[in-house]
Design a protein around this motif. Structure first.
Motif, PDB file in Angstrom:
ATOM      1  N   LEU A   2       0.767  -1.172   0.011  1.00  0.00           N
ATOM      2  CA  LEU A   2      -0.057   0.021   0.057  1.00  0.00           C
ATOM      3  C   LEU A   2       0.907   1.364  -0.101  1.00  0.00           C
ATOM      4  N   ARG A   3       0.674   2.184  -1.155  1.00  0.00           N
ATOM      5  CA  ARG A   3       1.293   3.446  -1.023  1.00  0.00           C
ATOM      6  C   ARG A   3       0.349   4.663  -1.149  1.00  0.00           C
ATOM      7  N   TRP A   4       0.569   5.655  -0.578  1.00  0.00           N
ATOM      8  CA  TRP A   4      -0.462   6.999  -0.654  1.00  0.00           C
ATOM      9  C   TRP A   4       0.229   8.059  -1.384  1.00  0.00           C
ATOM     10  N   PHE A   5      -0.557   8.737  -2.301  1.00  0.00           N
ATOM     11  CA  PHE A   5      -0.306   9.862  -2.880  1.00  0.00           C
ATOM     12  C   PHE A   5      -0.943  11.099  -2.657  1.00  0.00           C
ATOM     13  N   ALA A   6      -0.473  12.161  -1.895  1.00  0.00           N
ATOM     14  CA  ALA A   6      -1.417  13.470  -2.003  1.00  0.00           C
ATOM     15  C   ALA A   6      -1.236  14.062  -3.377  1.00  0.00           C
ATOM     16  N   PRO A   7      -2.138  15.036  -3.667  1.00  0.00           N
ATOM     17  CA  PRO A   7      -1.639  15.934  -5.070  1.00  0.00           C
ATOM     18  C   PRO A   7      -0.246  16.231  -5.436  1.00  0.00           C
ATOM     19  N   GLU A   8       0.524  16.492  -4.286  1.00  0.00           N
ATOM     20  CA  GLU A   8       1.723  16.984  -4.630  1.00  0.00           C
ATOM     21  C   GLU A   8       3.215  15.994  -4.111  1.00  0.00           C
ATOM     22  N   ALA A   9       2.806  15.155  -3.543  1.00  0.00           N
ATOM     23  CA  ALA A   9       3.760  14.179  -2.777  1.00  0.00           C
ATOM     24  C   ALA A   9       3.247  13.019  -2.366  1.00  0.00           C
ATOM     25  N   GLU A  10       4.009  12.106  -2.135  1.00  0.00           N
ATOM     26  CA  GLU A  10       3.966  10.731  -1.603  1.00  0.00           C
ATOM     27  C   GLU A  10       3.920  10.811  -0.165  1.00  0.00           C
ATOM     28  N   VAL A  11       3.124  10.342   0.736  1.00  0.00           N
ATOM     29  CA  VAL A  11       3.035  10.641   2.140  1.00  0.00           C
ATOM     30  C   VAL A  11       3.374   9.167   2.819  1.00  0.00           C
ATOM     31  N   GLN A  12       3.868   9.476   4.100  1.00  0.00           N
ATOM     32  CA  GLN A  12       4.395   8.132   4.966  1.00  0.00           C
ATOM     33  C   GLN A  12       3.308   7.554   5.535  1.00  0.00           C
ATOM     34  N   SER A  49       7.534  15.882  16.241  1.00  0.00           N
ATOM     35  CA  SER A  49       8.060  14.589  15.619  1.00  0.00           C
ATOM     36  C   SER A  49       9.103  15.016  14.832  1.00  0.00           C
ATOM     37  N   PRO A  50      10.219  14.026  14.751  1.00  0.00           N
ATOM     38  CA  PRO A  50      11.049  13.977  13.889  1.00  0.00           C
ATOM     39  C   PRO A  50      10.511  13.689  12.414  1.00  0.00           C
ATOM     40  N   LEU A  51       9.462  13.137  12.373  1.00  0.00           N
ATOM     41  CA  LEU A  51       8.648  12.515  11.061  1.00  0.00           C
ATOM     42  C   LEU A  51       7.977  13.704  10.491  1.00  0.00           C
ATOM     43  N   GLY A  52       7.877  14.876  11.125  1.00  0.00           N
ATOM     44  CA  GLY A  52       7.208  15.988  10.354  1.00  0.00           C
ATOM     45  C   GLY A  52       5.834  16.311  11.131  1.00  0.00           C
ATOM     46  N   TYR A  53       5.403  15.674  12.068  1.00  0.00           N
ATOM     47  CA  TYR A  53       4.269  15.912  12.584  1.00  0.00           C
ATOM     48  C   TYR A  53       4.484  16.944  13.941  1.00  0.00           C
ATOM     49  N   ASN A  54       3.444  18.022  13.612  1.00  0.00           N
ATOM     50  CA  ASN A  54       3.580  19.177  14.645  1.00  0.00           C
ATOM     51  C   ASN A  54       2.329  19.251  15.322  1.00  0.00           C
ATOM     52  N   ARG A  61      -4.162  -7.157   5.544  1.00  0.00           N
ATOM     53  CA  ARG A  61      -2.925  -6.623   6.054  1.00  0.00           C
ATOM     54  C   ARG A  61      -2.222  -5.744   4.998  1.00  0.00           C
ATOM     55  N   PHE A  62      -1.398  -4.849   5.267  1.00  0.00           N
ATOM     56  CA  PHE A  62      -0.938  -3.943   4.172  1.00  0.00           C
ATOM     57  C   PHE A  62       0.637  -3.621   4.732  1.00  0.00           C
ATOM     58  N   GLN A  63       1.558  -3.920   3.884  1.00  0.00           N
ATOM     59  CA  GLN A  63       2.941  -3.493   3.832  1.00  0.00           C
ATOM     60  C   GLN A  63       3.080  -2.213   3.336  1.00  0.00           C
ATOM     61  N   THR A  64       3.564  -1.222   4.214  1.00  0.00           N
ATOM     62  CA  THR A  64       3.762   0.222   3.610  1.00  0.00           C
ATOM     63  C   THR A  64       5.239   0.329   3.579  1.00  0.00           C
ATOM     64  N   ARG A  65       5.549   1.466   2.822  1.00  0.00           N
ATOM     65  CA  ARG A  65       6.881   1.727   2.758  1.00  0.00           C
ATOM     66  C   ARG A  65       7.854   2.141   4.087  1.00  0.00           C
ATOM     67  N   GLN A  66       6.940   3.224   4.772  1.00  0.00           N
ATOM     68  CA  GLN A  66       7.523   3.784   5.885  1.00  0.00           C
ATOM     69  C   GLN A  66       6.641   3.389   7.158  1.00  0.00           C
ATOM     70  N   ALA A  67       5.652   2.998   7.114  1.00  0.00           N
ATOM     71  CA  ALA A  67       4.806   2.847   8.311  1.00  0.00           C
ATOM     72  C   ALA A  67       4.621   1.455   8.868  1.00  0.00           C
ATOM     73  N   GLY A  68       5.309   0.499   8.242  1.00  0.00           N
ATOM     74  CA  GLY A  68       5.364  -1.068   8.772  1.00  0.00           C
ATOM     75  C   GLY A  68       3.945  -1.500   8.016  1.00  0.00           C
ATOM     76  N   VAL A  69       3.746  -2.541   8.786  1.00  0.00           N
ATOM     77  CA  VAL A  69       2.199  -3.340   8.377  1.00  0.00           C
ATOM     78  C   VAL A  69       1.257  -2.757   9.210  1.00  0.00           C
ATOM     79  N   LEU A  70       0.086  -2.562   8.385  1.00  0.00           N
ATOM     80  CA  LEU A  70      -1.158  -2.098   8.730  1.00  0.00           C
ATOM     81  C   LEU A  70      -2.134  -2.753   8.734  1.00  0.00           C
ATOM     82  N   GLU A  71      -3.066  -2.872   9.777  1.00  0.00           N
ATOM     83  CA  GLU A  71      -4.290  -3.924   9.544  1.00  0.00           C
ATOM     84  C   GLU A  71      -5.658  -3.370   9.474  1.00  0.00           C
TER      85      GLU A  71
END
Length: 211
Positions: free
Chosen positions: A63-73, A146-151, A97-107
């Protein structure tokens, strides 16, 4: 011409035309990132979710997610939407169950008449962010980052959060996700989420902001 199955899902909703909209698109194999991004830009939803079957020991789909201007984590509502699409096709299936690029396995699993989704906890720490506070337009009681960009900007009350009128171009330059929250009058919390750096000034409902 390539034909890709497409679903438009209203996530976090109990009726059409509510919640947060996501596109879900099933691929046989991954397309070039530039093509995925172009599709996300054309769909113009907060996120377009792309799924590719993998059938590994720990996951069923990638699973991958794309916003209009960028892929999101990480994206909660588009994960839920993807689970809804796949579980709706197989009434006997209890989870996906979904394998993601940056968030691990999501269910995503069935829960009564709906679904529940598990998201990773995002660790934050208190920290100053004067530029973001200025762009939000109101000084919060606390700022957590967060170092991941969440404020996260914690305000005293719901009215302040509702009245915010951020400087979106300024937030876009800073990058990341900006979450304004406060105790709610009728709920535990209220929140608004701004992600102008990905092409979405304000997201209508954001699952990852509550992780």
């Amino acid at each position: 011409m390539l034909s890709i199955p497409y679903w438009h899902v209203d996530a976090f909703a109990d009726r059409p035309f509510a919640g947060n909209q996501a596109a879900v698109m099933e691929l046989d194999a991954w397309l070039d990132d530039a093509v995925l991004q172009a599709i996300g830009a054309e769909n113009m939803f907060a996120e377009t979710a792309f799924v590719v079957r993998n059938g590994s020991e720990v996951s069923d789909w990638e699973l991958r997610w794309f916003a209009p201007e960028a892929e999101v984590q990480l994206c909660g509502h588009a994960t839920l939407a993807s689970g809804h699409v796949l579980l709706s096709r197989d009434p006997g299936l209890e989870r996906v169950r979904f394998q993601t690029r940056q968030a691990g396995v999501l269910e995503v699993r069935r829960q009564g008449a709906g679904y529940e989704v598990g998201l990773p906890a995002i660790a934050t720490e208190p920290g100053a962010f004067a530029e973001a506070v200025a762009a939000l337009g109101e000084t919060p009681c606390e700022v957590w980052r967060s170092p991941l960009g969440y404020n996260v900007a914690l305000y005293e009350d719901e009215a302040t959060v509702r009245a915010l009128s951020p400087d979106f171009p300024a937030l876009a330059v800073l990058g990341g996700q900006f979450i304004a929250t406060a105790p709610g009058r009728d709920t535990d919390v209220v929140s608004r989420v701004f992600v102008p750096g990905t092409g979405i000034d304000e997201d209508s409902v954001t699952g990852s902001a509550h992780a």
